[in-house]
Scaffold this active site. Structure first.
Site, PDB file in Angstrom:
ATOM      1  CE1 TYR A 143       6.491  25.560  27.728  1.00  0.00           C
ATOM      2  CE2 TYR A 143       8.178  27.159  28.276  1.00  0.00           C
ATOM      3  CZ  TYR A 143       7.418  26.513  27.332  1.00  0.00           C
ATOM      4  OH  TYR A 143       7.572  26.811  26.016  1.00  0.00           O
ATOM      5  CE  LYS A 194      -4.763  16.696  21.970  1.00  0.00           C
ATOM      6  NZ  LYS A 194      -5.698  16.564  20.820  1.00  0.00           N
ATOM      7  CG  ASP A 227      -6.126  18.602  17.834  1.00  0.00           C
ATOM      8  OD1 ASP A 227      -6.955  19.235  18.540  1.00  0.00           O
ATOM      9  OD2 ASP A 227      -6.299  17.414  17.509  1.00  0.00           O
ATOM     10  CG  ASP A 251       6.399  27.936  23.198  1.00  0.00           C
ATOM     11  OD1 ASP A 251       6.819  29.077  22.917  1.00  0.00           O
ATOM     12  OD2 ASP A 251       7.078  26.908  23.029  1.00  0.00           O
ATOM     13  CG  ASP A 255       6.719  30.434  17.698  1.00  0.00           C
ATOM     14  OD1 ASP A 255       6.703  31.393  18.508  1.00  0.00           O
ATOM     15  OD2 ASP A 255       7.767  29.827  17.394  1.00  0.00           O
TER      16      ASP A 255
HETATM   17  C1  IPM Z   1       8.886  31.930  24.069  1.00  0.00           C
HETATM   18  C2  IPM Z   1      10.132  31.086  23.942  1.00  0.00           C
HETATM   19  C3  IPM Z   1      10.498  30.550  25.307  1.00  0.00           C
HETATM   20  C4  IPM Z   1       9.395  29.620  25.724  1.00  0.00           C
HETATM   21  C5  IPM Z   1      11.877  29.888  25.401  1.00  0.00           C
HETATM   22  C6  IPM Z   1      12.975  30.802  24.939  1.00  0.00           C
HETATM   23  C7  IPM Z   1      12.151  29.396  26.787  1.00  0.00           C
HETATM   24  O1  IPM Z   1       9.937  30.105  22.988  1.00  0.00           O
HETATM   25  O2  IPM Z   1       8.916  32.910  24.830  1.00  0.00           O
HETATM   26  O3  IPM Z   1       7.904  31.624  23.408  1.00  0.00           O
HETATM   27  O4  IPM Z   1       9.365  28.428  25.339  1.00  0.00           O
HETATM   28  O5  IPM Z   1       8.525  30.073  26.451  1.00  0.00           O
HETATM   29 MG    MG Z   2       8.099  30.248  21.929  1.00  0.00          MG
END
Ligand code: IPM
Ligand code: MG
Length: 370
Positions: A143, A194, A227, A251, A255
């Site tokens: 990032y 990884k 993975d 990230d 999710d």
């Molecule tokens: C998160 C989001 C952020 C990230 C974006 C909005 C920059 O997806 O907080 O997970 O990628 O970190």
């Molecule tokens: Mg995110």
């Protein structure tokens, strides 16, 4: 009444403001009940800040964030600002806050509420009782790594570059957070990278292992490729207690873990910096969901992730386990009553608006303190 706690609210874009509005109601209620005193300030971030100041995070806003005991952010981004140059996109505001406040440890719990077991896309037996904590490194890795950019090559074609970098110090400080959290939970940490393809992953694995052997030998440590971890999260998520991983893998994996719980609309997060001499940490709390521009301003959004982020704030920034339990308990009981926003709606339940969900949480809070 405890002395005033300085809280900066950054509602941001999309559904951010309507969700944060429910948090404000709970903060006001806590103040009125004499449970806690808050000095609340509010400011702009993301697209809202771009519209007002031309930048996604004004310097004055950053100063307020640095001075606050805790920051609560709603969401940033939306189609209105998609065409802007990369450096002033709404998301940069959030990334700047994380970087400038040095919030290197991002805690993303994935907890499946009993009432939502059947809202998950996974079978009930896979997610029932799920309680895992993902610790994502938040200020390093790809990032922020240099070099980065898009360059034009001599033949006119283009090349995009990002760089994954991690230092020993960056790995140790986030791994320490994971081990310390695990010590208060089921005492298991799974470190994810990884190492089979990336040198930064090799370093990550070696350094986490070293830190473990030197300081946390009483915690069970395992290592997993990212993975495989994605696959294991949907196959058998309850095998995990604490997962510690880098910025990008965290990230993605958070999710995936979010969906196990039925909805992204349910998940809070805390981003913490290093403790100062008094043991206080800079901290930013935010729901994991995004700005959901498609439903923004329609009173349809699920405010529970934002409210659960407030609970994390009470727990981690203000050492207020009672307040956190109150809020988390109220959320659980509202779900038990069958109230659902559209994102978690199911047959036989009652669909409610953002505001009505806030009302119900306040009712439940009131019923426990009266
Ligand atoms: C998160 C989001 C952020 C990230 C974006 C909005 C920059 O997806 O907080 O997970 O990628 O970190
Ligand atoms: Mg995110």
């Amino acid at each position: 009444m405890p002395s005033n706690r300085r809280v900066l609210l950054l509602p941001g874009d999309g559904i951010g403001p309507e969700c944060v509005a429910q948090v404000t109601r709970v903060l006001d209620w806590m103040g009125a009940e004499g449970l806690a005193g808050f000095d609340i300030e509010e400011d702009l971030v993301g697209g809202a800040a771009i519209d007002a100041h031309g930048v996604p995070l004004a310097d004055a806003t950053l100063d307020k964030a640095m001075a606050a005991d805790a920051v609560l952010l709603g969401a940033v981004g939306g189609p209105k600002w998609d065409g802007l140059p990369f450096e002033i996109k709404p998301e940069r505001g959030l990334l700047k806050l994380r970087k400038e406040m040095e919030l290197f440890a991002n805690l993303r719990p994935a907890l499946c509420f009993e009432a939502l077991v059947s809202a998950s896309t996974l079978k009930p037996e896979i997610v029932q009782g799920l309680d895992i904590m993902i610790v994502r490194e938040l200020t390093g890795g790809i990032y922020f790594g240099e070099p980065r950019g898009i360059e034009t090559l001599p033949d006119g074609s283009r090349r995009g570059v990002n760089t994954q970098t991690y230092t020993t110090g960056e790995i140790h400080r986030v791994a320490r957070v994971a081990f310390e959290l695990a010590a208060k939970r089921d005492r298991r940490v799974c470190s994810v990278e990884k190492a089979n393809v990336m040198e930064s992953g090799v370093l990550w694995r070696e350094e986490v292992q070293k830190l473990h052997d030197a300081n946390y030998a009483d915690i069970a440590l395992s290592h997993m490729y990212a993975d495989n971890c994605a696959m294991q999260l949907v196959r058998d998520p309850k095998q995990f207690d604490v997962i510690v991983t880098d910025n990008l893998f965290g990230d993605l994996l958070s999710d995936a873990a979010a969906m196990l719980t039925g909805s992204l609309g349910m998940l809070p997060s805390a981003s913490l910096g290093a403790a100062d001499a008094e043991g206080n940490r800079k901290a930013l709390y935010e729901p994991v969901h995004g700005s959901a521009p498609d439903i923004a301003g329609q009173d349809k959004a699920n405010p529970l992730a934002c409210l659960l982020s407030l609970a994390m704030m009470l727990r981690y920034s203000f050492d207020d386990a009672r307040g956190a339990d109150l809020v988390e308990g109220a959320v659980a009981r509202v779900l038990d009553r069958g109230l659902r926003t559209a994102d978690i709606m199911q047959d036989g339940m009652t669909q409610v608006s953002t505001g009505a969900m806030g009302n119900a949480v306040l009712e439940e809070l009131g019923s426990r303190t009266r």
